[in-house]
Structures are given as C-alpha cells and as structure tokens.
Design a protein around this motif. Structure first.
Motif, mmCIF file in Angstrom:
data_model
loop_
_atom_site.group_PDB
_atom_site.id
_atom_site.type_symbol
_atom_site.label_atom_id
_atom_site.label_comp_id
_atom_site.label_asym_id
_atom_site.label_seq_id
_atom_site.Cartn_x
_atom_site.Cartn_y
_atom_site.Cartn_z
ATOM 1 N N PRO A 77 71.192 46.593 61.519
ATOM 2 C CA PRO A 77 70.832 46.631 60.088
ATOM 3 C C PRO A 77 70.422 48.010 59.600
ATOM 4 O O PRO A 77 70.565 48.310 58.413
ATOM 5 C CB PRO A 77 69.679 45.626 59.987
ATOM 6 C CG PRO A 77 69.145 45.482 61.376
ATOM 7 C CD PRO A 77 70.316 45.674 62.287
ATOM 8 N N GLU A 78 69.944 48.869 60.493
ATOM 9 C CA GLU A 78 69.456 50.165 60.040
ATOM 10 C C GLU A 78 70.574 51.106 59.589
ATOM 11 O O GLU A 78 70.331 52.067 58.850
ATOM 12 C CB GLU A 78 68.643 50.844 61.149
ATOM 13 C CG GLU A 78 69.455 51.321 62.359
ATOM 14 C CD GLU A 78 69.764 50.212 63.342
ATOM 15 O OE1 GLU A 78 70.369 50.500 64.387
ATOM 16 O OE2 GLU A 78 69.387 49.060 63.062
ATOM 17 N N VAL A 79 71.821 50.837 60.006
ATOM 18 C CA VAL A 79 72.889 51.784 59.685
ATOM 19 C C VAL A 79 73.464 51.595 58.291
ATOM 20 O O VAL A 79 74.253 52.413 57.828
ATOM 21 C CB VAL A 79 74.043 51.710 60.722
ATOM 22 C CG1 VAL A 79 73.532 51.938 62.115
ATOM 23 C CG2 VAL A 79 74.793 50.378 60.623
ATOM 24 N N LEU A 80 73.085 50.532 57.594
ATOM 25 C CA LEU A 80 73.607 50.304 56.253
ATOM 26 C C LEU A 80 72.510 50.212 55.203
ATOM 27 O O LEU A 80 72.708 49.677 54.124
ATOM 28 C CB LEU A 80 74.467 49.029 56.223
ATOM 29 C CG LEU A 80 75.793 49.138 56.967
ATOM 30 C CD1 LEU A 80 76.545 47.812 56.948
ATOM 31 C CD2 LEU A 80 76.671 50.238 56.370
ATOM 32 N N THR A 81 71.332 50.759 55.507
ATOM 33 C CA THR A 81 70.279 50.878 54.508
ATOM 34 C C THR A 81 70.616 52.053 53.587
ATOM 35 O O THR A 81 71.443 52.897 53.935
ATOM 36 C CB THR A 81 68.915 51.108 55.182
ATOM 37 O OG1 THR A 81 69.014 52.253 56.043
ATOM 38 C CG2 THR A 81 68.497 49.902 55.995
#
Length: 475
Positions: free
Chosen positions: A135-139
């Motif tokens: 999830p952190e790569v598309l914030t």
C-alpha cells in the motif's frame, strides 16, 4: 452515470487545483481510489465469469480476432469455428513472422496493445492488487514516471493526476526524470513504459547512484538537498529490494501469472525437454495439466498468425478454470558448437555459481556468442564467449575467469565430456563497460523486423551485434 461524471470531473479538478493544500490532495486521492475500487470490483466480476466459462470466453476472443483481422488470412471467409481455425492455420515462429513483416513493408511496429477492455481490466486489477500487497507505493507522491510516456495512464487518463505521480510530465530524457523523482522523500516506486526500460533505469541507478546523490546535494536542479542525498546514498548501499514484475500474487517469491481467456487468443504447445520430436497439436486453456510444460502460442487481430513465442511455461495452479503458470525458459537461446545444446537455464545457473565466487561482483547483464560468429577461434577449438556487465568489479584474474568454465562443466555433463576430449575449448570471459547492454537493446530496437519492446537474446546470432559488445570490452 455517477461514475461517468466523476471520471469527467477529475481532470478538470486536477487543472483547477494547481495551488492546492495537502488536504485537497488527500481528498482527491481518496476519491480516485473509491472510483478505482468500484470499477475494479466490476472488472473482477467480469474476470471471474470469463475464467469460470473458459471455453465460451476463448471462442469469443477468437471470433473478435477473426472479425478484426488486419491482414489477409488463408482461412475461407466466414470461418469462426475454433477447430477449423486451428487445423487450417499453421503454427509459425516469431522469426518467421518478423521476416514476413519486413518483406511486406507493413506499418511501423508499434507497442502491442490488447483489446481496450482487456487493457483496462489489467490496469485496474493490477493497481488494486499492488495496493493490497504494497500500500505504501501508491500513496500520494510515492510513485514516479521515469520514461516518457508511461503505459498506465494510457487506459485511464485521469490516473496521472489523481494518484499524485511526483515526476513532471513531458518529453524529457530518462536521466533527468529519474533525478527529479529522486528528490522527493516520499518516493517508493518507479514506473516505466516497459520492463526492459525499467531494468535500464535500475542499472543506471546502481552505476551512477553516487553521482546522482551529489547532484541532489549540490542543488543541480534547484534547491540543495543534502539530507535527501544522504538518504539516497544509504538506500543504494543496502542494495536493490522490491518487486520487478506485477501479477495477481506479487507477494509470492516466484512470479506466477494467470493466462486469461480473452484477446490475444492463447494456445499451449506441449514441451518435453530433451526430445527431438516437436508436438504439432496445441491445447486450449482447459486442457493443460499441472506441473507440465508448454510453449505459448498467441493469435491476435493484427497479423492473425498462430505465433509460437518461444516462451516455455509450467502450469503451477489454476484460477477457476484458467491455468496459472510460471515462466521457465526461452527456446532458441541455446549454445551448440558440437551438438551439446547448452540451454539458457543451464548456462545461467553456471554463471550465477561463478559470479558468486568473485568477491564483490554483482551480475547486471550478459550475452553469449559461439566463437564462429566472431571468427575468433584462431586455430583453437570452438568455444563459447560471454560478455557481461558487472557491478563492484572492474577486472578479473585468469583464475576467476576459469571458474565459469569449471562451473559449466559441473552443471552440464555433456559439455564436461567435450571439454575433456578437447572438442570444445574453455569459455572466454569479457567484461564490458557500463551501458553496453542498453546500447545493444537500442541496436535491436533499430532493426526493421524487431518487436517492441525488443527481445533481449542471451545468445547472439548476428555478428554485428556481437561486435558491438566486443568493441566495448574493458577487461
């Protein structure tokens, strides 16, 4: 109707919010993900239906290809029956298709695109799957496009604004885009047009990381950012980590891929290692067996050819009625100067074993050549020549060079026998300078009959390509 209005409004909102506070950025991102979730859920239901009724889905895919064929076909008009199609249209290999296209002087090669619906489905499900696993790569502000242009916004144009890509748009060179992206502290993912270009970006990042960090620290593109440069340098010292391919199960250690029943129309040709006879009858998606290996055969509307790709996959599972596969090898990437047939997997295993014995060395890329291609026997026995790009090592001792030949003998009894008899000479190892394989890919892409992106061969058959690497040897 609500979904349509949201899709129309998002680009307008992106233009209006040039000077926007952080809460608006977060709000826009949340709205975008809500829209994505709704559409992805619909695409997921469609995928479930198509993979549950594979026979019907494949028939629809073939019918779509036949109706939109862009080149003459040897089939009689009106033929849509799957059995007739497979019986009357012969299998062809990629090399044959490229030769025919070059003779006919067709339109310039373009990036292969699936039917728009399939492309949209792959984009949305890919984004949602990536978001679940990492999830952190598309914030907001975490992803950057480093090659112009990127494929994802092609299917969903408003994503480039809604998902908050940090690098600016426009026709800039890859190095500048990468440098601008690295200045953002929230960067988590790099996006490129193709996997090959992304590989070049990472290779360049490893090779020029120190220089890039110094440019950020000195403010080459604006404000000096010494703390960000230090973070980048620390990350580079830890080495590369992350996902290099996207599938429905990116968290699994070995890549596995679903073969969907849509366009292109997929068949699988049984493959048996070590057999001289080739299978002539293909199987459909529902007919394959788990743990067996098959060569992929694709048909699309552009050429309407049953093209053998040369990619061999192993069936490792199932998603409803569709096979889940893992890529195992590429046919045609074999070395054989005395009938020994050293395939890509065998040579790669030997090379990995040898590089592991070279202190500080990391293999970035390699290609092999049979000595006859370079006419470099000089009275000695025929042999293999390998050109490799390494990180962490600029020179090799003769002792280390010899380790590759010893490792190859360990993994290939036939090669070992030929070496003992003197029928085959020892492998010659050459180190090439940084960027050599990027230049090789550019030369491949310039060939009129080349696919896009160009396939990177491990065994070079053309002398001018082998000589291109030979001219860049540094050790």
């Amino acid at each position: 109707m609500l979904l349509l209005w949201l899709l129309l409004l998002l680009p307008l909102l992106a233009m209006l919010w040039q000077q926007r506070p952080s809460w608006l950025i977060l709000l826009r991102h949340q709205v975008a993900w809500r829209v994505l979730a709704w559409e992805a859920a619909w695409q997921q239901r469609k995928l479930e239906q198509s993979t549950l009724h594979v026979g019907q889905s494949q028939q629809q895919a073939l019918t779509w290809c036949l109706k939109r064929a862009q080149s003459p076909c040897c089939l009689p008009r009106g033929i849509t029956d799957m059995s007739t199609f497979r019986n009357q249209l012969p299998l062809t290999k990629t090399s044959q298709v490229q030769q025919e296209e070059s003779k006919e002087e067709l339109l310039p090669p373009t990036s292969p695109q699936y039917h728009g619906e399939a492309s949209l489905q792959a984009t949305l499900l890919g984004l949602v799957t990536l978001n679940k696993a990492y999830p952190e790569v598309l914030t907001p502000g975490s992803s950057a496009c480093v090659t112009p242009p990127s494929p994802w916004p092609g299917s969903v144009p408003w994503l480039r604004h809604a998902l908050g890509r940090v690098s600016p748009l426009g026709a800039k060179d890859t190095r500048t885009l990468l440098l601008e992206a690295l200045m953002f502290p929230g960067l988590r993912a790099l996006e490129a047009r193709t996997a090959v270009e992304l590989l070049d970006v990472f290779v360049g990042l490893e090779a020029d990381g120190k220089e890039l960090a110094e440019a950020i620290a000195s403010g080459k593109l604006g404000t000096p950012l010494p703390s960000r440069a230090a973070e980048l340098q620390e990350a580079l010292e830890q080495g590369p980590r992350g996902v290099m391919a996207l599938n429905l199960w990116p968290e699994q250690p070995q890549g596995s891929y679903l073969l969907p029943p849509g366009v292109p129309f997929i068949e699988l040709l049984p493959f048996k290692e070590g057999t001289q006879e080739e299978a002539t009858s293909t199987l459909l998606l529902t007919d394959v067996q788990r743990e067996e290996e098959y060569e992929l055969v694709l048909t699309d509307h552009a050429g309407l050819t049953r093209c053998r790709l040369g990619d061999v996959v192993q069936v490792v599972g199932a998603y409803n009625q569709c096979p889940v596969v893992r890529f195992t090898r590429r046919l045609g990437q074999t070395l054989s100067i005395r009938g020994e047939v050293t395939d890509e997997n065998t040579f790669s295993a030997a090379l990995a074993q040898a590089v592991g014995q070279w202190p500080g060395a990391k293999l970035l890329d390699y290609a092999c050549v049979e000595s006859g291609i370079l006419d470099s026997c000089d009275g000695s026995a025929p042999h293999y020549e390998v050109f490799m790009e390494l990180r962490g090592l600029r020179n090799l001792s003769e002792e280390n060079r010899d380790k590759l030949d010893h490792c190859l003998q360990e993994v290939s009894p036939h090669y070992k026998s030929l070496r003992r008899r003197g029928s085959v000479g020892p492998v010659k190892v050459h180190l090439v300078g940084y960027g050599s394989f990027r230049v090789l890919r550019e030369a491949l892409a310039a060939c009129p009959s080349s696919s896009f992106p160009p396939e990177m061969p491990r065994v070079l058959r053309l002398s001018h390509l082998a000589q291109l690497l030979q001219k860049r040897v540094i050790s």
